[in-house]
Design a protein around this motif. Structure first.
Motif, PDB file in Angstrom:
ATOM      1  N   ILE A 127       0.826  -1.197   0.000  1.00  0.00           N
ATOM      2  CA  ILE A 127       0.000   0.000   0.000  1.00  0.00           C
ATOM      3  C   ILE A 127       0.861   1.247   0.000  1.00  0.00           C
ATOM      4  O   ILE A 127       0.637   2.189  -0.745  1.00  0.00           O
ATOM      5  N   LYS A 128       1.884   1.252   0.844  1.00  0.00           N
ATOM      6  CA  LYS A 128       2.712   2.435   0.986  1.00  0.00           C
ATOM      7  C   LYS A 128       3.801   2.527  -0.065  1.00  0.00           C
ATOM      8  O   LYS A 128       4.469   3.534  -0.173  1.00  0.00           O
ATOM      9  N   GLY A 129       3.985   1.459  -0.839  1.00  0.00           N
ATOM     10  CA  GLY A 129       4.976   1.488  -1.902  1.00  0.00           C
ATOM     11  C   GLY A 129       6.394   1.638  -1.390  1.00  0.00           C
ATOM     12  O   GLY A 129       7.218   2.323  -1.978  1.00  0.00           O
ATOM     13  N   GLN A 130       6.699   0.957  -0.288  1.00  0.00           N
ATOM     14  CA  GLN A 130       8.019   1.106   0.316  1.00  0.00           C
ATOM     15  C   GLN A 130       8.923  -0.086   0.051  1.00  0.00           C
ATOM     16  O   GLN A 130       9.776  -0.417   0.848  1.00  0.00           O
ATOM     17  N   GLY A 131       8.717  -0.772  -1.056  1.00  0.00           N
ATOM     18  CA  GLY A 131       9.568  -1.925  -1.328  1.00  0.00           C
ATOM     19  C   GLY A 131       9.242  -3.050  -0.368  1.00  0.00           C
ATOM     20  O   GLY A 131       8.090  -3.334  -0.117  1.00  0.00           O
ATOM     21  N   VAL A 132      10.272  -3.690   0.190  1.00  0.00           N
ATOM     22  CA  VAL A 132      10.031  -4.789   1.124  1.00  0.00           C
ATOM     23  C   VAL A 132      10.572  -4.461   2.514  1.00  0.00           C
ATOM     24  O   VAL A 132      10.982  -5.319   3.249  1.00  0.00           O
ATOM     25  N   GLU A 133      10.550  -3.197   2.869  1.00  0.00           N
ATOM     26  CA  GLU A 133      10.957  -2.822   4.218  1.00  0.00           C
ATOM     27  C   GLU A 133       9.908  -3.324   5.201  1.00  0.00           C
ATOM     28  O   GLU A 133       8.744  -3.483   4.867  1.00  0.00           O
ATOM     29  N   GLU A 134      10.328  -3.524   6.436  1.00  0.00           N
ATOM     30  CA  GLU A 134       9.382  -3.955   7.452  1.00  0.00           C
ATOM     31  C   GLU A 134       8.466  -2.799   7.816  1.00  0.00           C
ATOM     32  O   GLU A 134       8.915  -1.689   8.060  1.00  0.00           O
ATOM     33  N   THR A 135       7.173  -3.071   7.838  1.00  0.00           N
ATOM     34  CA  THR A 135       6.181  -2.065   8.152  1.00  0.00           C
ATOM     35  C   THR A 135       5.211  -2.662   9.162  1.00  0.00           C
ATOM     36  O   THR A 135       4.667  -3.729   8.912  1.00  0.00           O
ATOM     37  N   PRO A 136       4.987  -1.991  10.287  1.00  0.00           N
ATOM     38  CA  PRO A 136       4.041  -2.541  11.254  1.00  0.00           C
ATOM     39  C   PRO A 136       2.635  -2.572  10.672  1.00  0.00           C
ATOM     40  O   PRO A 136       2.194  -1.628  10.034  1.00  0.00           O
ATOM     41  N   VAL A 137       1.943  -3.663  10.894  1.00  0.00           N
ATOM     42  CA  VAL A 137       0.594  -3.845  10.390  1.00  0.00           C
ATOM     43  C   VAL A 137      -0.328  -4.112  11.564  1.00  0.00           C
ATOM     44  O   VAL A 137      -0.004  -4.940  12.419  1.00  0.00           O
ATOM     45  N   ASP A 138      -1.458  -3.428  11.617  1.00  0.00           N
ATOM     46  CA  ASP A 138      -2.461  -3.723  12.624  1.00  0.00           C
ATOM     47  C   ASP A 138      -3.225  -4.949  12.125  1.00  0.00           C
ATOM     48  O   ASP A 138      -4.097  -4.845  11.263  1.00  0.00           O
ATOM     49  N   VAL A 139      -2.854  -6.104  12.634  1.00  0.00           N
ATOM     50  CA  VAL A 139      -3.385  -7.369  12.130  1.00  0.00           C
ATOM     51  C   VAL A 139      -4.886  -7.466  12.370  1.00  0.00           C
ATOM     52  O   VAL A 139      -5.623  -7.978  11.530  1.00  0.00           O
ATOM     53  N   GLU A 140      -5.362  -6.944  13.494  1.00  0.00           N
ATOM     54  CA  GLU A 140      -6.799  -6.998  13.765  1.00  0.00           C
ATOM     55  C   GLU A 140      -7.573  -6.164  12.753  1.00  0.00           C
ATOM     56  O   GLU A 140      -8.616  -6.592  12.252  1.00  0.00           O
ATOM     57  N   ALA A 141      -7.076  -4.967  12.457  1.00  0.00           N
ATOM     58  CA  ALA A 141      -7.745  -4.104  11.487  1.00  0.00           C
ATOM     59  C   ALA A 141      -7.706  -4.732  10.096  1.00  0.00           C
ATOM     60  O   ALA A 141      -8.689  -4.693   9.354  1.00  0.00           O
ATOM     61  N   LEU A 142      -6.567  -5.322   9.744  1.00  0.00           N
ATOM     62  CA  LEU A 142      -6.458  -5.986   8.447  1.00  0.00           C
ATOM     63  C   LEU A 142      -7.420  -7.166   8.374  1.00  0.00           C
ATOM     64  O   LEU A 142      -8.087  -7.380   7.360  1.00  0.00           O
ATOM     65  N   ASP A 143      -7.509  -7.937   9.450  1.00  0.00           N
ATOM     66  CA  ASP A 143      -8.422  -9.079   9.480  1.00  0.00           C
ATOM     67  C   ASP A 143      -9.864  -8.624   9.272  1.00  0.00           C
ATOM     68  O   ASP A 143     -10.611  -9.237   8.496  1.00  0.00           O
ATOM     69  N   ALA A 144     -10.253  -7.551   9.949  1.00  0.00           N
ATOM     70  CA  ALA A 144     -11.620  -7.037   9.806  1.00  0.00           C
ATOM     71  C   ALA A 144     -11.877  -6.566   8.377  1.00  0.00           C
ATOM     72  O   ALA A 144     -12.927  -6.853   7.788  1.00  0.00           O
ATOM     73  N   ALA A 145     -10.902  -5.858   7.811  1.00  0.00           N
ATOM     74  CA  ALA A 145     -11.050  -5.368   6.429  1.00  0.00           C
ATOM     75  C   ALA A 145     -11.103  -6.530   5.451  1.00  0.00           C
ATOM     76  O   ALA A 145     -11.888  -6.533   4.500  1.00  0.00           O
ATOM     77  N   LEU A 146     -10.286  -7.541   5.688  1.00  0.00           N
ATOM     78  CA  LEU A 146     -10.244  -8.703   4.808  1.00  0.00           C
ATOM     79  C   LEU A 146     -11.548  -9.505   4.888  1.00  0.00           C
ATOM     80  O   LEU A 146     -12.038 -10.015   3.877  1.00  0.00           O
ATOM     81  N   THR A 147     -12.126  -9.586   6.072  1.00  0.00           N
ATOM     82  CA  THR A 147     -13.421 -10.249   6.231  1.00  0.00           C
ATOM     83  C   THR A 147     -14.489  -9.509   5.433  1.00  0.00           C
ATOM     84  O   THR A 147     -15.305 -10.120   4.740  1.00  0.00           O
ATOM     85  N   LYS A 148     -14.435  -8.183   5.500  1.00  0.00           N
ATOM     86  CA  LYS A 148     -15.386  -7.363   4.751  1.00  0.00           C
ATOM     87  C   LYS A 148     -15.189  -7.540   3.245  1.00  0.00           C
ATOM     88  O   LYS A 148     -16.156  -7.661   2.493  1.00  0.00           O
ATOM     89  N   LEU A 149     -13.933  -7.574   2.808  1.00  0.00           N
ATOM     90  CA  LEU A 149     -13.652  -7.812   1.391  1.00  0.00           C
ATOM     91  C   LEU A 149     -14.184  -9.180   0.973  1.00  0.00           C
ATOM     92  O   LEU A 149     -14.754  -9.328  -0.116  1.00  0.00           O
ATOM     93  N   GLY A 150     -14.007 -10.182   1.827  1.00  0.00           N
ATOM     94  CA  GLY A 150     -14.477 -11.525   1.526  1.00  0.00           C
ATOM     95  C   GLY A 150     -15.983 -11.604   1.332  1.00  0.00           C
ATOM     96  O   GLY A 150     -16.475 -12.423   0.553  1.00  0.00           O
ATOM     97  N   GLU A 151     -16.725 -10.738   2.018  1.00  0.00           N
ATOM     98  CA  GLU A 151     -18.177 -10.705   1.851  1.00  0.00           C
ATOM     99  C   GLU A 151     -18.552 -10.168   0.474  1.00  0.00           C
ATOM    100  O   GLU A 151     -19.586 -10.527  -0.080  1.00  0.00           O
TER     101      GLU A 151
END
Length: 198
Positions: A119-143
């Motif tokens: 998303i941020k276009g930063q190559g493959v640097e380590e970026t902290p991800v809010d896994v809970e928020a991603l999970d919720a968004a991914l569940t919504k996408l899955g619907e």
């Protein structure tokens, strides 16, 4: 151990054939094995540790199955199931850390080649991800679009590249590439809308 790996390989064959009961039988073993393998990385206190999903999933595959008799469709079935299990492990871990820190930044898990990196276009640097928020968004996408959500799950939680993820989902690489871009854009908007982007 040999009997167990043969049995697991038989379960994978059944899963590849669409048997949901077989997936339910294998999931607890896979969960335990992946959780054990990921444990040292997930509980590490050193800054910037990286969860190498592909390595963990491959190691679990080697330990749980008999590679001499497993087919390509068995491996695909395993990777699909592993992506779901890895997602659950990470979300469970994030929730536990969040409860312990009571609102601290314990939900963010540094990972490489993640959705946030893309998303941020930063190559493959380590970026902290809010896994809970991603999970919720991914569940919504899955619907809205189950296939796009599955593609993201395979790439993000299982660490598969575009070609392998496309093969497991059963689409062409070009279609996978297009849907991956669309899914990333949708997730970026959703995470920004909810104020959870990193």
């Amino acid at each position: 151990m040999r009997a167990d790996t043969e049995y697991n390989t038989t379960l994978l064959t059944r899963i590849a054939g669409g048997d949901e009961h077989a997936a339910n039988e294998l999931t607890p073993q896979l969960y335990d094995e992946l959780r054990r393998l990921a444990g040292s990385l997930l509980t590490s206190e050193r800054a910037g540790h990286t969860l190498q999903a592909t390595a963990l999933v491959n190691e679990a595959y080697l330990k749980l199955t008999d590679q001499r008799t497993a087919s390509a469709s068995d491996r695909s079935a395993f990777m699909g199931l592993a992506a779901t299990v890895m997602r659950r492990i990470l979300v469970d871990h994030a929730r536990a850390r969040h409860r312990l820190k009571r609102g601290g930044d314990g939900r963010r898990v540094p990972m490489t080649e993640s959705i946030a990196v893309e998303i941020k276009g930063q190559g493959v640097e380590e970026t902290p991800v809010d896994v809970e928020a991603l999970d919720a968004a991914l569940t919504k996408l899955g619907e809205q679009d189950e296939r796009k959500a599955r593609l993201v799950e395979l790439r993000f939680f299982c660490g598969l590249d575009e070609t392998n993820a496309a093969e497991i989902v059963g689409i062409s690489r070009a279609t996978a590439s297009r849907e991956w871009r669309m899914a990333r854009a949708w997730l970026a908007r959703e995470l920004q809308r909810t104020g959870e982007s990193t």
